[in-house]
Design a protein around this motif. Sequence first.
Motif, PDB file in Angstrom:
ATOM      1  N   VAL A   4       0.865  -1.175   0.000  1.00 28.38           N
ATOM      2  CA  VAL A   4       0.000   0.000   0.000  1.00 28.38           C
ATOM      3  C   VAL A   4       0.902   1.226   0.000  1.00 28.38           C
ATOM      4  N   ASN A   5       0.756   2.058  -1.015  1.00 35.34           N
ATOM      5  CA  ASN A   5       1.627   3.223  -1.137  1.00 35.34           C
ATOM      6  C   ASN A   5       1.449   4.155   0.056  1.00 35.34           C
ATOM      7  N   ARG A   6       2.563   4.619   0.598  1.00 38.24           N
ATOM      8  CA  ARG A   6       2.481   5.506   1.760  1.00 38.24           C
ATOM      9  C   ARG A   6       2.208   6.945   1.359  1.00 38.24           C
ATOM     10  N   ASN A   7       2.391   7.263   0.095  1.00 37.23           N
ATOM     11  CA  ASN A   7       2.075   8.609  -0.371  1.00 37.23           C
ATOM     12  C   ASN A   7       1.741   8.554  -1.854  1.00 37.23           C
ATOM     13  N   LYS A   8       1.334   9.680  -2.398  1.00 33.46           N
ATOM     14  CA  LYS A   8       1.055   9.758  -3.831  1.00 33.46           C
ATOM     15  C   LYS A   8       1.648  11.049  -4.366  1.00 33.46           C
ATOM     16  N   ASN A   9       2.554  10.915  -5.319  1.00 36.58           N
ATOM     17  CA  ASN A   9       3.139  12.085  -5.954  1.00 36.58           C
ATOM     18  C   ASN A   9       2.187  12.592  -7.033  1.00 36.58           C
ATOM     19  N   ILE A  10       1.867  13.859  -6.976  1.00 34.18           N
ATOM     20  CA  ILE A  10       0.903  14.406  -7.929  1.00 34.18           C
ATOM     21  C   ILE A  10       1.540  15.389  -8.905  1.00 34.18           C
ATOM     22  N   GLY A  11       2.801  15.752  -8.661  1.00 37.13           N
ATOM     23  CA  GLY A  11       3.432  16.751  -9.512  1.00 37.13           C
ATOM     24  C   GLY A  11       4.341  16.138 -10.560  1.00 37.13           C
ATOM     25  N   GLU A  12       4.191  16.565 -11.804  1.00 30.93           N
ATOM     26  CA  GLU A  12       5.036  16.048 -12.875  1.00 30.93           C
ATOM     27  C   GLU A  12       6.387  16.742 -12.925  1.00 30.93           C
ATOM     28  N   PHE A  13       6.507  17.858 -12.242  1.00 28.81           N
ATOM     29  CA  PHE A  13       7.762  18.604 -12.299  1.00 28.81           C
ATOM     30  C   PHE A  13       8.196  18.975 -10.886  1.00 28.81           C
ATOM     31  N   GLY A  14       9.489  18.902 -10.664  1.00 32.04           N
ATOM     32  CA  GLY A  14      10.028  19.245  -9.356  1.00 32.04           C
ATOM     33  C   GLY A  14      11.536  19.154  -9.379  1.00 32.04           C
ATOM     34  N   ALA A  15      12.147  19.235  -8.197  1.00 29.14           N
ATOM     35  CA  ALA A  15      13.606  19.239  -8.105  1.00 29.14           C
ATOM     36  C   ALA A  15      14.210  17.959  -8.672  1.00 29.14           C
ATOM     37  N   ASN A  16      13.541  16.818  -8.470  1.00 31.52           N
ATOM     38  CA  ASN A  16      14.060  15.554  -8.998  1.00 31.52           C
ATOM     39  C   ASN A  16      12.971  14.795  -9.759  1.00 31.52           C
ATOM     40  N   MET A  17      12.121  15.531 -10.456  1.00 33.24           N
ATOM     41  CA  MET A  17      11.006  14.911 -11.158  1.00 33.24           C
ATOM     42  C   MET A  17      10.785  15.596 -12.500  1.00 33.24           C
ATOM     43  N   ASN A  18      10.431  14.804 -13.507  1.00 34.87           N
ATOM     44  CA  ASN A  18      10.022  15.354 -14.791  1.00 34.87           C
ATOM     45  C   ASN A  18       8.870  14.515 -15.318  1.00 34.87           C
ATOM     46  N   ALA A  19       8.237  14.969 -16.393  1.00 31.52           N
ATOM     47  CA  ALA A  19       7.024  14.322 -16.887  1.00 31.52           C
ATOM     48  C   ALA A  19       7.262  12.872 -17.275  1.00 31.52           C
ATOM     49  N   ASN A  20       8.411  12.584 -17.883  1.00 31.89           N
ATOM     50  CA  ASN A  20       8.683  11.221 -18.328  1.00 31.89           C
ATOM     51  C   ASN A  20       8.835  10.269 -17.147  1.00 31.89           C
ATOM     52  N   VAL A  21       9.594  10.695 -16.131  1.00 31.53           N
ATOM     53  CA  VAL A  21       9.776   9.869 -14.935  1.00 31.53           C
ATOM     54  C   VAL A  21       8.445   9.672 -14.224  1.00 31.53           C
TER      55      VAL A  21
END
Length: 223
Positions: A17-34
């Motif tokens: 069971v996931n402990r969280n849910k990432n909702i942003g496609e962009f961030g310091a270590n995040m991009n749309a493809n990832v």
Amino acid sequence: MRLNTTSKGRDCVVPEVNRNKNIGEFGANMNANVFKTFLEGMAWAEQGADAFGDLHSLMEPEFENHMRTLVLKAELWTGGLLDAKFEPGKVYLVPYLMEEYEALVKPLKLWPFPRGHYRHLTRIPVPGGAQVLLADRRACPLLPKHLRVLPDPQLQPTVAERAVDCSITCRSVEKQCSESNFWFINSCEILKQHFPSAAAAAMAMASHLWGWHSSPPHKLPAG
């Protein structure tokens, strides 16, 4: 929880069971493809749970005994995971070395660094009802001895001067530099023994990083 200095002996139990849910496609270590590859498909619980039932099986040593039993009854899988045909209801054990992990789990669309593992054993349910146990051969104590990879008993971490080749440093103390043994000393606890003045340590995975990365003029571990 990726660092031993943060987890402090704590581990994940039944990480289904996931402990969280990432909702942003962009961030310091995040991009749309990832985001689309690893996170977009994660389910989100719309309703809470009134009760979780008897959780005694999640306490140690019950949970560890359960995981050990899974490892013992699992069928050893030595092939790749691309188009793997797993028999429903069976458990498969897939030992790996950390440097192989990203390519190994790519067909399962798992994060390229182990997450949600218990004693470096990750349990992955796959379509059809089978389970895949991913076990780090260097770090998982639940593996049988013949599958473990252990450090050289003569391993001696040696501090090198900045910009000095590690092979030269090792030869200066009549030792031989061993690339494979760096995996056993690349931990915050061991590195901070040799760099006590460092304020913090962090996990980093890259082909050119073998140990300590720091902006102040520290010496570096040779191996």
